[in-house]
Design an enzyme around this catalytic site. Structure first.
Site, PDB file in Angstrom:
ATOM      1  N   GLU A  39       0.853  -1.196   0.000  1.00  0.00           N
ATOM      2  CA  GLU A  39       0.000   0.000   0.000  1.00  0.00           C
ATOM      3  C   GLU A  39       0.888   1.245   0.000  1.00  0.00           C
ATOM      4  O   GLU A  39       0.673   2.167  -0.750  1.00  0.00           O
ATOM      5  CB  GLU A  39      -0.935  -0.020   1.223  1.00  0.00           C
ATOM      6  CG  GLU A  39      -1.891   1.170   1.250  1.00  0.00           C
ATOM      7  CD  GLU A  39      -2.930   1.106   2.368  1.00  0.00           C
ATOM      8  OE1 GLU A  39      -3.261   0.003   2.833  1.00  0.00           O
ATOM      9  OE2 GLU A  39      -3.416   2.171   2.778  1.00  0.00           O
TER      10      GLU A  39
ATOM     11  N   ARG B  80      -7.328   3.005  13.310  1.00  0.00           N
ATOM     12  CA  ARG B  80      -8.208   1.848  13.099  1.00  0.00           C
ATOM     13  C   ARG B  80      -8.192   0.925  14.327  1.00  0.00           C
ATOM     14  O   ARG B  80      -9.185   0.266  14.623  1.00  0.00           O
ATOM     15  CB  ARG B  80      -7.851   1.084  11.818  1.00  0.00           C
ATOM     16  CG  ARG B  80      -8.903   0.047  11.430  1.00  0.00           C
ATOM     17  CD  ARG B  80      -8.660  -0.568  10.063  1.00  0.00           C
ATOM     18  NE  ARG B  80      -9.203   0.216   8.963  1.00  0.00           N
ATOM     19  CZ  ARG B  80     -10.474   0.157   8.531  1.00  0.00           C
ATOM     20  NH1 ARG B  80     -11.333  -0.664   9.105  1.00  0.00           N
ATOM     21  NH2 ARG B  80     -10.874   0.911   7.543  1.00  0.00           N
TER      22      ARG B  80
ATOM     23  N   GLU C  79     -10.415  -8.077   4.321  1.00  0.00           N
ATOM     24  CA  GLU C  79      -9.683  -8.119   5.582  1.00  0.00           C
ATOM     25  C   GLU C  79     -10.389  -8.839   6.737  1.00  0.00           C
ATOM     26  O   GLU C  79      -9.730  -9.514   7.526  1.00  0.00           O
ATOM     27  CB  GLU C  79      -9.366  -6.683   6.036  1.00  0.00           C
ATOM     28  CG  GLU C  79      -8.420  -5.955   5.108  1.00  0.00           C
ATOM     29  CD  GLU C  79      -8.340  -4.477   5.461  1.00  0.00           C
ATOM     30  OE1 GLU C  79      -9.296  -3.746   5.139  1.00  0.00           O
ATOM     31  OE2 GLU C  79      -7.352  -4.086   6.077  1.00  0.00           O
TER      32      GLU C  79
END
Ligand code: MTE
Ligand code: LUZ
Ligand code: MOS
Length: 749
Positions: free
Chosen positions: A226, A304, A704
């Site tokens: 990423e 997160r 995920e």
């Protein structure tokens, strides 16, 4: 529809970065990295290396025409180290030569004099010194300080969870070719072509329109590409620009393992309070995230973690705090779950500790506190279309958990050497980039006048099947066969300003944009047919035009040719941005997620109490796919995610020594799940739900969430250890390697 890549993958025909046919004169690049984890660079000498056979150039910070800076969220990461190094594996120079072998030999001739500085690899230690990547953040709901008074039981503890190596089968790599006018095309094995484009432009000091990034597919990314695919692409781009030659890098596995960051290790302190009837009244948690030596994506990962600090439980009083701690390790980065798994691990640890203290089964506490319709999470999002209890109950009945529990208890009564353990792992995972502005995507569709269709989106195929899902959308919208449609590479000239394919949102975001583009084209095509079949309802099915449900004389091809001759535009470009989401960081409140994905899993393991080894007997899952648009691909995501999660929780042990050297630096010392460690039985049942409007075709994001089922296997092993050694006072410290299990089995309390 089977994965459109399946046949070529099996035949070895699929093209990955290292399979791209090389242009004559291509040069090869190998990064040269620091051998100490924290030091001042006193001087370096590349002269000898430069004279080695085959060496064309050795590039360092001095050769950067623009900014020597690749930090995405925070500009704190130089492309090449200048006066200091902050972790072992930090790149100091790029060696470019006629072969990779020449470069590797030359690397041995580079001399660097370091003045060593203290190395810290422990996050709690650097937190105490105030070395943080960003200021700490806290999510609050209710008032924990007052809530303790209402609790009958208060339990405190600590949990630790280690990182994880991505181990994408294809290592990092990129291949840059100069075009004219100082522009470049770069093939990059990246999840984020736009991020690469932006950094190439910044480092080379050229506008983004001179940088074309092309990505066909990745041999796995898992978050590791990423952000961290960028430096290698920037380096080859720099070399290609300076030398005006094609330059390629395909990293050696051990270089990749040493130089790139991994999943973040976390350490956490928790305090949990419950009533007599097992309702969780209050939960406080402090997370210490081991960020490594630069920010990379750590601030987003940390956030997160906070968003998932209560997993699928409703807790009226929450205080969750997180520190992003700057250590002398390679910057840690995105990894499937993106901090969510670490947040969940801590709350599960707290629940298990509480259950052990109270002498109840963790399942009783889990079940009593599942989120319900209308519950508010610590960050203010009110949950709707909640499937937590539905998934739990379906799982219990469908797989006869009560019967399984009895069998396990009987087994444990009759056996000494082998003990079985059980655990249940519910999940609740938010879908959307937590950074609201990243939740948008584009798609470009051309219909050629022979009726064939080519599609480009911002989605990157990395094995998760996103291209197959994109193809399904086109095929279903136009009513044509799959062989009429081609999904092209992800390319910054065709689709600009993309978010990385990440956050499990690739199919939702790009699919919605693609659907919009296809619908716009469909409307125009219907209008063309309408001229022929006035006042009739036009539909496209099986490559044929239907009018009032009756097959006409006109095929898809006829229709396209007619549209073309009537000068109707046969291309469309659409943009989609997720509605409804927002977040206010100053208040730490909002509605950051389009929706949540739910599920429940039951884990049964058998531990060999003589050896400390274990086997996963079964994992039974009920998962909320919504209306899965491709059950074969989606089940594959569950199986792969589960096994990756089990690996993280059990076998995969990253070891850095006190000097910040990666000891587990190859597959001989870093053990990943093999066929023997995969659960003997994996059952996946699709929960029957309506799905969600913001999911593509109501088929919920699946990438995920299943990784977090793996946490259940950790606690199932712990349950078996407890059956053998009930008095043991066990730490919560993943991965639960056989060595640790053995020590726990014979721990004297
Ligand atoms: N599956 C495979 N086979 N390979 C991968 O690299 N990455 C995972 C998941 N599944 C990955 C995978 C991660 S980390 C994410 S965010 C999603 O796929 C990304 O793809 P999606 O958004 O299309 O689900
Ligand atoms: N990347 C990111 C992610 O930038 N933001 C996110 O919220 C996220 N979530 C999961 C994986 N990658
Ligand atoms: Mo996945 S960690 O969002 O690339």
């Amino acid at each position: 529809m089977i994965n459109i890549d399946a046949h070529n993958h099996v035949k070895g025909k699929s093209i990955y970065l290292d399979d791209i046919r090389e242009i004559q004169g291509t040069l090869y690049a190998v990064p040269f990295d620091a051998t100490v984890a924290h030091a001042k660079i006193k001087k370096w000498d590349v002269e000898k290396a430069l004279h080695h056979k085959g060496i064309v150039a050795i590039l360092t910070a001095k050769d950067v025409p623009g900014l020597n800076q690749i930090g995405g969220i925070i500009p704190d990461e130089p492309l090449f180290a200048e006066d200091e190094v902050h972790f072992r594996g930090q790149v100091i120079a790029l060696i470019v030569g006629k072969s990779e072998h020449d470069c590797r030999m030359a690397a041995k001739l580079i001399q660097v004099d370091y003045e060593e500085l203290p190395v810290i690899v422990d996050p709690r230690e650097v937190q105490a010194l105030g070395k943080l990547i960003i200021p700490p953040r806290s999510f609050k709901l209710g008032n924990t300080a007052e809530a303790w008074a209402q609790c009958d039981h208060i339990i405190e503890g600590r949990s630790d969870v280690n990182g994880q190596e991505h181990l994408y089968i294809e290592t990092q790599g990129a291949y840059a070719r100069p075009k004219e006018d100082g522009s470049l095309i770069i093939s990059s094995s990246t999840q984020g072509p736009t991020a690469v484009q932006r950094m190439v432009a910044q480092v080379l000091n050229i506008p983004m329109h001179k940088v074309e990034i092309d990505t066909v597919r990745l041999g796995g990314g898992f978050g590791g590409k990423e952000d961290q695919a960028t430096p290698w692409a920037v380096m080859v781009a720099l070399a290609a620009q300076q030398l005006q030659k094609p330059v390629k890098m395909a990293m050696h596995r051990m270089d990749d393992m040493r130089m790139t960051g991994k999943r973040h290790p976390y350490s956490a302190d928790f305090k949990i309070g419950l009533t007599k009837d097992l309702k969780i009244v209050a939960y406080e948690v402090t997370h210490y995230q081991n960020a490594g030596a630069a920010a990379d994506l750590s601030p987003a990962v940390m956030e997160r973690t906070l968003f998932h600090s209560t997993n699928s439980y409703f807790i009226p009083n929450v205080m969750a705090t997180a520190y992003s701690c700057k250590t002398n390790l390679p910057p840690n980065t995105a990894f499937r779950g993106f901090g969510g798994p670490q947040g969940k691990f801590a709350i599960e640890a707290a629940i298990v500790k509480a259950a052990e203290t109270l002498g109840v089964s963790p399942a009783e506490i889990q079940k009593a506190n599942l989120v319900k319709e209308g519950d508010e999470l610590s960050y203010g999002q009110i949950l709707t279309l909640v499937e937590a209890t539905n998934a739990w109950e379906t799982c219990m009945t469908k797989y006869d958990y009560a019967g399984q529990k009895k069998r396990v208890e009987t087994f444990n009564m009759k056996n000494t050497r082998f003990k079985k353990g059980l655990a249940i792992q519910p999940i609740c995972f938010g879908i959307s980039f937590t950074n609201t502005m990243m939740n948008h995507a584009r798609a470009l569709v051309h219909i050629y006048h022979d009726g064939s269709v080519v599609v480009s989106t911002g989605a990157v195929e990395m094995g998760q099947g996103v291209n197959t899902k994109m193809l399904q959308i086109v095929v279903e919208t136009f009513g044509i066969k799959a062989d009429k449609v081609r999904i092209e590479s992800t390319n910054t000239l065709r689709v600009a300003n993309t978010s990385p394919t990440a956050a499990s949102a690739g199919a939702d975001l790009n699919g919605k944009a693609l659907q919009m583009a296809c619908h716009a084209l469909l409307e125009r095509l219907k209008a063309v047919a309408q001229k022929e079949y006035t006042d009739q309802i036009i539909e496209l099915k099986e490559e044929w035009v239907y009018a009032n449900e009756i097959k006409t004389e006109m095929t898809w091809k006829d229709l396209i040719l007619r549209a073309f001759t009537q000068r109707v535009a046969l291309s469309e470009n659409a943009h989609y941005a997720t509605p409804t989401i927002h977040y206010d960081k100053t208040k730490e409140k909002g509605h950051p997620f389009a929706y949540h994905v739910y599920g429940t899993s039951i884990h049964e393991v058998t531990v060999d109490c003589l050896k400390g080894t274990y086997e996963v007997d079964s994992v039974n899952i009920v998962h909320d796919f919504g209306k899965s648009m491709n059950p074969t691909i989606d089940n594959g995501q569950i199986e792969g995610g589960l096994v990756q999660g089990i690996g993280w929780m059990t076998l995969e042990e990253i070891i850095y020594n006190e000097q910040g050297r990666l000891v587990s630096n190859a597959l001989s010392t870093y053990k990943v799940p093999d066929i023997y460690s995969v659960p003997k039985v994996i059952n996946i049942k699709h929960l029957e739900t309506e799905g969600h409007e913001l999911a593509i075709k109501k088929s919920k994001a699946v990438g995920e969430p299943p990784l977090m089922y793996g946490i259940g296997t950790y606690f199932a092993i712990r349950d078996a250890v407890k059956a053998f050694n009930p008095k043991a006072n066990l730490a919560v410290n993943a991965p639960y390697t056989p060595e640790k299990v053995l020590m726990d089995l014979y721990q004297k309390s």
